[in-house]
Design an enzyme around this catalytic site. Structure first.
Site, PDB file in Angstrom:
ATOM      1  N   ASP A  72       0.874  -1.169   0.000  1.00  0.00           N
ATOM      2  CA  ASP A  72       0.000   0.000   0.000  1.00  0.00           C
ATOM      3  C   ASP A  72       0.910   1.217   0.000  1.00  0.00           C
ATOM      4  O   ASP A  72       1.930   1.230   0.693  1.00  0.00           O
ATOM      5  CB  ASP A  72      -0.919   0.006   1.223  1.00  0.00           C
ATOM      6  CG  ASP A  72      -2.112   0.922   0.998  1.00  0.00           C
ATOM      7  OD1 ASP A  72      -2.716   0.868  -0.089  1.00  0.00           O
ATOM      8  OD2 ASP A  72      -2.440   1.722   1.895  1.00  0.00           O
ATOM      9  N   ARG A 186       9.013   2.564  -3.086  1.00  0.00           N
ATOM     10  CA  ARG A 186       8.688   1.179  -3.430  1.00  0.00           C
ATOM     11  C   ARG A 186       9.967   0.349  -3.560  1.00  0.00           C
ATOM     12  O   ARG A 186      10.042  -0.775  -3.074  1.00  0.00           O
ATOM     13  CB  ARG A 186       7.876   1.146  -4.726  1.00  0.00           C
ATOM     14  CG  ARG A 186       7.186  -0.155  -4.995  1.00  0.00           C
ATOM     15  CD  ARG A 186       6.139  -0.037  -6.107  1.00  0.00           C
ATOM     16  NE  ARG A 186       5.034   0.814  -5.730  1.00  0.00           N
ATOM     17  CZ  ARG A 186       4.891   2.088  -6.123  1.00  0.00           C
ATOM     18  NH1 ARG A 186       5.752   2.646  -6.939  1.00  0.00           N
ATOM     19  NH2 ARG A 186       3.866   2.793  -5.707  1.00  0.00           N
TER      20      ARG A 186
HETATM   21  P1  IMP Z   1      -1.410   2.027  -4.636  1.00  0.00           P
HETATM   22  O1  IMP Z   1      -0.258   1.627  -3.820  1.00  0.00           O
HETATM   23  O2  IMP Z   1      -1.421   1.365  -5.968  1.00  0.00           O
HETATM   24  O3  IMP Z   1      -2.698   1.920  -3.876  1.00  0.00           O
HETATM   25  O4  IMP Z   1      -1.197   3.584  -4.968  1.00  0.00           O
HETATM   26  C1  IMP Z   1      -1.730   4.613  -4.218  1.00  0.00           C
HETATM   27  C2  IMP Z   1      -1.661   5.936  -4.933  1.00  0.00           C
HETATM   28  O5  IMP Z   1      -0.559   6.669  -4.402  1.00  0.00           O
HETATM   29  C3  IMP Z   1      -1.421   5.887  -6.441  1.00  0.00           C
HETATM   30  O6  IMP Z   1      -2.623   5.786  -7.141  1.00  0.00           O
HETATM   31  C4  IMP Z   1      -0.759   7.235  -6.666  1.00  0.00           C
HETATM   32  O7  IMP Z   1      -1.720   8.250  -6.738  1.00  0.00           O
HETATM   33  C5  IMP Z   1       0.051   7.422  -5.394  1.00  0.00           C
HETATM   34  N1  IMP Z   1       1.421   6.903  -5.591  1.00  0.00           N
HETATM   35  C6  IMP Z   1       1.979   5.821  -4.989  1.00  0.00           C
HETATM   36  N2  IMP Z   1       3.236   5.644  -5.429  1.00  0.00           N
HETATM   37  C7  IMP Z   1       3.472   6.631  -6.307  1.00  0.00           C
HETATM   38  C8  IMP Z   1       4.607   6.954  -7.120  1.00  0.00           C
HETATM   39  O8  IMP Z   1       5.656   6.286  -7.143  1.00  0.00           O
HETATM   40  N3  IMP Z   1       4.466   8.042  -7.909  1.00  0.00           N
HETATM   41  C9  IMP Z   1       3.342   8.797  -7.949  1.00  0.00           C
HETATM   42  N4  IMP Z   1       2.255   8.524  -7.229  1.00  0.00           N
HETATM   43  C10 IMP Z   1       2.321   7.446  -6.412  1.00  0.00           C
END
Ligand code: IMP
Length: 202
Positions: A72, A186
């Site tokens: 997450d 990440r």
């Molecule tokens: P999830 O981990 O896929 O739920 O991502 C959550 C949200 O955080 C994404 O949809 C982006 O809006 C934002 N986000 C997470 N990691 C990044 C990144 O590396 N770059 C830009 N936005 C990010």
């Protein structure tokens, strides 16, 4: 239950980029997306990244009967008391596009001076050996930066065009994916998780 070096792991995500990245690092473990088992996505009801990652990993482990990994992530902005946080993907509403979310963020920060625009991307990745695992492996990555006043760059996704990377004097959306992975929340969390998983293998 025992965990061996070639044990399959289910990933609580259908994102092909994430699958490839994790498979490359955990080379010996076949990584299978939960979509291969028709698992419905878990509702992210937690108020922290770690809670949501655990909810997703537990759901995948329960339905696939395999060890599971879930992540997450999101953006935490100091001047907004931590928002958008766990709702980063849906900051401007359910189904919002990256552009909608960025527009809302820039509006929320209108008039906030440079020095007070500090922010960080957070990524929490969790490994659970099974759904009732009382001791999940938890890795957290943090990437510090600042929020720009307007978008720059074409690469990446989400908030990358407004995330200023001080180490490279550019926006995250101006970095190549290789450079971004070497710095990002990440990338850091994945490295830590890999070491934790290797220590748990038989
Ligand atoms: P999830 O981990 O896929 O739920 O991502 C959550 C949200 O955080 C994404 O949809 C982006 O809006 C934002 N986000 C997470 N990691 C990044 C990144 O590396 N770059 C830009 N936005 C990010």
């Amino acid at each position: 239950m025992t965990f061996s070096t070639s044990q399959q792991i289910v990933l609580a995500s259908g994102n092909t980029g994430k699958i490839k990245e994790i498979q490359a690092i955990l080379a010996k473990h076949p990584i299978i997306p939960q979509s291969a088992f028709n698992v419905a996505e878990a509702e992210e009801t937690g108020s922290t990244f770690v809670e949501n990652a655990i909810i997703k990993a537990r759901n995948a482990a329960l339905h696939c009967k395999l060890p599971a990994i879930a992540d997450d992530s999101g953006l935490v902005v100091d001047a907004l008391n931590g928002a958008p946080g766990v709702i980063s993907a849906r900051y401007a509403g359910v189904g919002a596009s990256d552009q909608d979310n960025v527009r809302k963020l820039l509006q929320a920060l209108e008039g906030v001076p440079d020095k007070q625009r500090s922010a960080r991307f957070i990524c929490v990745i969790v490994f659970m050996e099974h759904a009732a695992d009382p001791f999940p492996l938890i890795a957290q990555g943090v990437w510090e930066g600042r929020i720009l006043t307007h978008p720059i760059g074409e690469n990446g996704f989400g908030y990358d065009p407004v995330f200023w990377v001080p180490e490279h004097n550019c926006a995250s959306a101006e970095l190549t994916s290789a450079v971004k992975n070497s710095l990002s929340h990440r990338g850091q969390a994945l490295k830590i998780l890999t070491a934790l998983i290797k220590a748990r293998e038989l």
